[in-house]
Write an enzyme that holds these catalytic residues in place. Structure first.
Site, PDB file in Angstrom:
ATOM      1  N   GLU A   1      -7.668  -5.233  -0.028  1.00 58.94           N
ATOM      2  CA  GLU A   1      -8.285  -6.113  -1.268  1.00 58.94           C
ATOM      3  C   GLU A   1      -8.247  -7.671  -1.132  1.00 58.94           C
ATOM      4  O   GLU A   1      -8.947  -8.307  -1.637  1.00 58.94           O
ATOM      5  CB  GLU A   1      -7.636  -5.733  -2.444  1.00 58.94           C
ATOM      6  CG  GLU A   1      -7.744  -4.276  -2.776  1.00 58.94           C
ATOM      7  CD  GLU A   1      -8.998  -3.872  -3.275  1.00 58.94           C
ATOM      8  OE1 GLU A   1      -9.851  -4.391  -2.576  1.00 58.94           O
ATOM      9  OE2 GLU A   1      -9.179  -2.894  -4.073  1.00 58.94           O
TER      10      GLU A   1
ATOM     11  N   HIS B   1       0.821  -1.063   0.112  1.00 59.93           N
ATOM     12  CA  HIS B   1      -0.067  -0.106   0.165  1.00 59.93           C
ATOM     13  C   HIS B   1       1.095   1.362   0.044  1.00 59.93           C
ATOM     14  O   HIS B   1       1.931   1.094   0.576  1.00 59.93           O
ATOM     15  CB  HIS B   1      -0.968  -0.143   1.387  1.00 59.93           C
ATOM     16  CG  HIS B   1      -2.118   0.894   0.989  1.00 59.93           C
ATOM     17  ND1 HIS B   1      -1.955   2.271   1.615  1.00 59.93           N
ATOM     18  CD2 HIS B   1      -3.482   0.902   0.611  1.00 59.93           C
ATOM     19  CE1 HIS B   1      -3.157   3.032   0.999  1.00 59.93           C
ATOM     20  NE2 HIS B   1      -4.030   2.216   0.889  1.00 59.93           N
TER      21      HIS B   1
HETATM   22  N1  ACO Z   1       3.915  -7.696  -4.837  1.00 60.35           N
HETATM   23  C1  ACO Z   1       5.423  -7.520  -5.105  1.00 60.35           C
HETATM   24  N2  ACO Z   1       6.106  -6.530  -4.891  1.00 60.35           N
HETATM   25  C2  ACO Z   1       5.333  -5.599  -4.536  1.00 60.35           C
HETATM   26  C3  ACO Z   1       4.000  -5.289  -4.323  1.00 60.35           C
HETATM   27  C4  ACO Z   1       3.269  -6.432  -4.262  1.00 60.35           C
HETATM   28  N3  ACO Z   1       2.166  -6.510  -4.086  1.00 60.35           N
HETATM   29  N4  ACO Z   1       3.860  -4.157  -3.783  1.00 60.35           N
HETATM   30  C5  ACO Z   1       4.913  -3.324  -3.998  1.00 60.35           C
HETATM   31  N5  ACO Z   1       5.895  -4.215  -4.269  1.00 60.35           N
HETATM   32  C6  ACO Z   1       7.335  -3.719  -4.595  1.00 60.35           C
HETATM   33  C7  ACO Z   1       7.759  -2.888  -5.627  1.00 60.35           C
HETATM   34  O1  ACO Z   1       8.047  -3.909  -6.815  1.00 60.35           O
HETATM   35  C8  ACO Z   1       8.856  -2.180  -5.437  1.00 60.35           C
HETATM   36  O2  ACO Z   1       9.863  -2.834  -5.208  1.00 60.35           O
HETATM   37  P1  ACO Z   1      11.583  -2.312  -5.985  1.00 60.35           P
HETATM   38  O3  ACO Z   1      11.425  -1.228  -4.965  1.00 60.35           O
HETATM   39  O4  ACO Z   1      12.468  -3.403  -5.778  1.00 60.35           O
HETATM   40  O5  ACO Z   1      10.941  -1.735  -7.218  1.00 60.35           O
HETATM   41  C9  ACO Z   1       8.228  -1.880  -3.697  1.00 60.35           C
HETATM   42  O6  ACO Z   1       7.501  -2.999  -3.221  1.00 60.35           O
HETATM   43  C10 ACO Z   1       7.540  -0.572  -3.768  1.00 60.35           C
HETATM   44  O7  ACO Z   1       6.515  -0.410  -4.740  1.00 60.35           O
HETATM   45  P2  ACO Z   1       5.755   0.730  -5.191  1.00 60.35           P
HETATM   46  O8  ACO Z   1       5.307   0.464  -6.537  1.00 60.35           O
HETATM   47  O9  ACO Z   1       6.888   2.018  -5.232  1.00 60.35           O
HETATM   48  O10 ACO Z   1       4.794   1.088  -4.198  1.00 60.35           O
HETATM   49  P3  ACO Z   1       3.450   1.888  -4.427  1.00 60.35           P
HETATM   50  O11 ACO Z   1       3.331   2.606  -3.180  1.00 60.35           O
HETATM   51  O12 ACO Z   1       3.589   2.685  -5.714  1.00 60.35           O
HETATM   52  O13 ACO Z   1       2.225   0.942  -4.797  1.00 60.35           O
HETATM   53  C11 ACO Z   1       0.464  -0.694  -4.653  1.00 60.35           C
HETATM   54  C12 ACO Z   1       1.279   0.567  -3.774  1.00 60.35           C
HETATM   55  C13 ACO Z   1      -0.008  -0.036  -6.005  1.00 60.35           C
HETATM   56  C14 ACO Z   1      -0.778  -0.764  -3.913  1.00 60.35           C
HETATM   57  C15 ACO Z   1       1.603  -1.861  -4.735  1.00 60.35           C
HETATM   58  O14 ACO Z   1       1.703  -2.378  -3.366  1.00 60.35           O
HETATM   59  C16 ACO Z   1       0.695  -2.760  -5.715  1.00 60.35           C
HETATM   60  O15 ACO Z   1       0.951  -2.917  -6.735  1.00 60.35           O
HETATM   61  N6  ACO Z   1       0.102  -3.947  -4.832  1.00 60.35           N
HETATM   62  C17 ACO Z   1      -0.463  -4.890  -5.493  1.00 60.35           C
HETATM   63  C18 ACO Z   1      -1.865  -4.232  -6.142  1.00 60.35           C
HETATM   64  C19 ACO Z   1      -3.069  -4.274  -5.150  1.00 60.35           C
HETATM   65  O16 ACO Z   1      -2.876  -5.145  -4.048  1.00 60.35           O
HETATM   66  N7  ACO Z   1      -3.860  -3.065  -5.318  1.00 60.35           N
HETATM   67  C20 ACO Z   1      -4.716  -2.959  -4.228  1.00 60.35           C
HETATM   68  C21 ACO Z   1      -4.054  -1.576  -3.591  1.00 60.35           C
HETATM   69  S1  ACO Z   1      -5.279  -1.235  -2.225  1.00 60.35           S
HETATM   70  C22 ACO Z   1      -6.254   0.196  -2.853  1.00 60.35           C
HETATM   71  O17 ACO Z   1      -6.130   0.691  -3.822  1.00 60.35           O
HETATM   72  C23 ACO Z   1      -7.946  -0.101  -2.362  1.00 60.35           C
END
Ligand code: ACO
Length: 385
Positions: free
Chosen positions: A322, A268
Site C-alpha cells: 500500500e 504484513h
Molecule cells: N505500525 C506500527 N506498528 C505496527 C505496524 C505498523 N504499521 N504493523 C504492526 N505493528 C506492530 C503491532 O503494534 C504489534 O506490536 P506489539 O506486538 O508490540 O503489540 C506487532 O507489530 C505485530 O502486529 P500485529 O497487529 O499482530 O500484526 P498483524 O499481522 O495482525 O497485522 C497489519 C498486519 C494489519 C497489516 C499491520 O501490520 C498493520 O496494521 N499495518 C498498517 C496498516 C496497513 O498498512 N494495512 C495494509 C496491509 S497490506 C494489505 O492488506 C493489502
C-alpha cells in the site's frame, strides 16, 4: 436479581488469534512465500509478469489456468470489452448516492445492484462467464459514480481499449496517456491475487454456502475496505500530505508512534521480508511521481523502517504494497479516495477465480469457536430482573 452461572470450560484448544498461520483452503491460483518475500501466480513469480504481461493476460491466467495464445487473448479481450455497460437501474442507484459516499461503498452498492438486476446472467451458480461479466463492470461502476458525484454524466466504455485505458477513459472522458495507463496496468497486474487474504477468504466463505457470485464479491468488497487490509493507501497519501516536507518526517513519525498509532503502508501478516510488490511499485513511483513527492515518500519509508525496527524489535515490519501504491496511483491521476476501489478493480479477478475454485470442490466453510462465555443460567421473568 441475578441468576447463578458458571464459566464454560474450554472445549477446544485456543486457536491462533486472527487465524494466523492456519491453512484454511487449498488453492492453485497464487501463493505468498512470506519469509522469502515472494509472490507466485499459477507458477509465475510476480517479477516474471509485472511490466511484461498485460492485465488481460494475467486475468486469463488466473481464470483459465494458462497464459493465452494471441487468438485466445483476442477473443477474451473482446468478451471483456462487451461487458462494460451498466443496466439503467445500476446507474439510477449510483445517481441516488450522496456525492460524499466513499467509492468503496458505491462499488459495493453497484455490484449488489448488478446481482439484483442482471438476474438472467447472475443466477444461482457462478461460472466463468459471470466472473468475466462482473469483473469487467468494476471500472464502469466506479467511473460512473465518480462522474455523477461531480455533476457529470457517465460515459460508455470503449471495447477497443484495454482495462487500464478504458478505466481512465470512462473516468475522465479523454484519451488516456501512455504515462498514465501503463503504470496503472502494471499496478493491476501486481494486485490481482494474493493467497488467502481477508477479502478473498470472505468471498470463499460466502461462496461455500452456495450463495451467488455477486453476494460473495459484495462481501469481499466490504472486507477489502478496512484500513488493516486494502483501505490503507489513501491513508498513506493523507500521512504524506500531513508530513508535508522531508524536514518534518522524523517528528511526525515519532509523534505517531508515541501515540501508539500504526504507520499505514508498513507491516504484513504473512510477509516477514519485503513485499515484492512494494519493491516493484517503489521503482514505478520513482519514475512516475513528481521528484519532490518521491523524495518525501522515500525519506518517510526509510525513517519509518528504522523507527519500527527500534520500537518493535523482532517484529519484522517492512514496507507493504500500500505504501508506494499511493504514489503510483496519485501519479496516474486518480483521486486519493479512489485508491482502494482501484485495488478492487484488480482483485475482482482473484476474488472471482477463488469463488470458482471453491465451487470446484466445495465443502461448507464452517469453523468452530472456542466458547468463553457463561453457562448454566436460569431464566428470570422480566418483572423480577
Ligand atoms: N505500525 C506500527 N506498528 C505496527 C505496524 C505498523 N504499521 N504493523 C504492526 N505493528 C506492530 C503491532 O503494534 C504489534 O506490536 P506489539 O506486538 O508490540 O503489540 C506487532 O507489530 C505485530 O502486529 P500485529 O497487529 O499482530 O500484526 P498483524 O499481522 O495482525 O497485522 C497489519 C498486519 C494489519 C497489516 C499491520 O501490520 C498493520 O496494521 N499495518 C498498517 C496498516 C496497513 O498498512 N494495512 C495494509 C496491509 S497490506 C494489505 O492488506 C493489502
Amino acid at each position: 436479581m441475578s441468576s447463578t452461572s458458571a464459566t464454560a470450560t474450554a472445549d477446544a484448544q485456543p486457536k491462533p488469534n486472527g487465524l494466523e498461520g492456519v491453512v484454511a483452503a487449498s488453492t492453485a491460483l497464487s501463493h505468498v512465500y512470506g519469509d522469502e518475500g515472494k509472490l507466485v501466480y499459477r507458477g509465475y513469480d510476480i517479477h516474471e509478469l509485472a511490466g511484461k504481461a498485460s492485465f488481460e493476460e494475467v486475468a486469463y491466467l488466473l481464470w483459465i489456468g494458462h497464459l493465452p495464445t494471441q487468438a485466445e487473448l483476442d477473443e477474451f479481450t473482446g468478451k471483456l470489452g462487451q461487458n462494460r455497460t451498466l443496466p439503467d437501474a445500476v446507474v439510477t442507484a449510483l445517481r441516488a448516492l450522496p456525492a460524499n459516499t466513499p467509492p468503496m461503498d458505491a462499488l459495493r452498492t453497484g455490484v449488489s445492484m448488478l446481482g439484483a438486476t442482471m438476474t438472467d446472467l447472475f443466477d444461482e451458480v457462478p461460472d466463468q462467464d459471470e466472473a468475466v461479466a462482473l469483473a469487467a463492470r468494476f471500472p464502469a461502476i466506479l467511473a460512473a459514480f465518480h462522474r455523477l458525484r461531480q455533476g457529470e454524466e457517465p460515459i460508455a466504455g470503449r471495447p477497443d481499449l484495454n482495462t487500464a485505458q478504458n478505466y481512465l477513459y470512462q473516468l475522465f472522458g479523454t484519451e488516456p496517456e501512455e504515462r498514465h495507463w501503463q503504470p496503472l496496468e502494471t499496478y493491476l497486474v501486481l494486485l490481482a491475487d494474493h493467497g488467502l487474504n481477508a477479502s478473498t477468504f470472505a468471498a470463499r466463505v460466502i461462496a461455500s454456502t452456495e450463495s451467488d457470485l455477486c453476494s460473495a464479491i459484495t462481501g469481499a468488497i466490504g472486507a477489502l475496505k478496512g484500513p488493516l487490509h486494502g483501505g490503507a493507501p489513501s491513508k498513506v497519501l493523507d500521512m504524506l500530505n500531513e508530513i508535508g516536507s522531508v524536514d518534518n518526517v522524523e517528528r511526525w513519525l515519532t509523534d505517531a508512534l508515541d501515540r501508539g498509532d500504526r504507520l499505514m503502508g508498513f507491516g504484513h501478516r504473512v510477509y516477514k521480508a519485503e513485499d515484492p510488490r512494494a519493491e516493484i511499485l517503489r521503482g514505478m513511483a520513482e519514475r512516475a511521481s513528481d521528484p519532490d513527492f518521491f523524495a518525501l515518500s522515500k525519506t518517510t519509508e526509510d525513517r519509518a523502517l528504522a523507527l519500527l525496527d527500534e520500537r518493535k524489535p523482532g517484529r519484522k515490519l517492512y514496507t507493504n504494497v500500500e505504501f508506494y501504491s499511493a504514489a503510483v496511483l496519485a501519479a496516474v491521476g486518480l483521486p486519493g479516495d479512489m485508491f482502494t476501489a482501484t485495488f478492487a478493480v484488480s482483485r475482482s479477478v482473484g476474488w472471482t477465480a477463488h469463488v470458482l475454485e471453491q465451487l470446484d470442490n466445495n465443502r461448507l466453510i464452517r469453523p468452530q469457536s472456542q466458547f468463553a462465555g457463561e453457562i448454566g443460567k436460569t431464566f428470570v421473568p422480566i418483572a423480577e430482573r
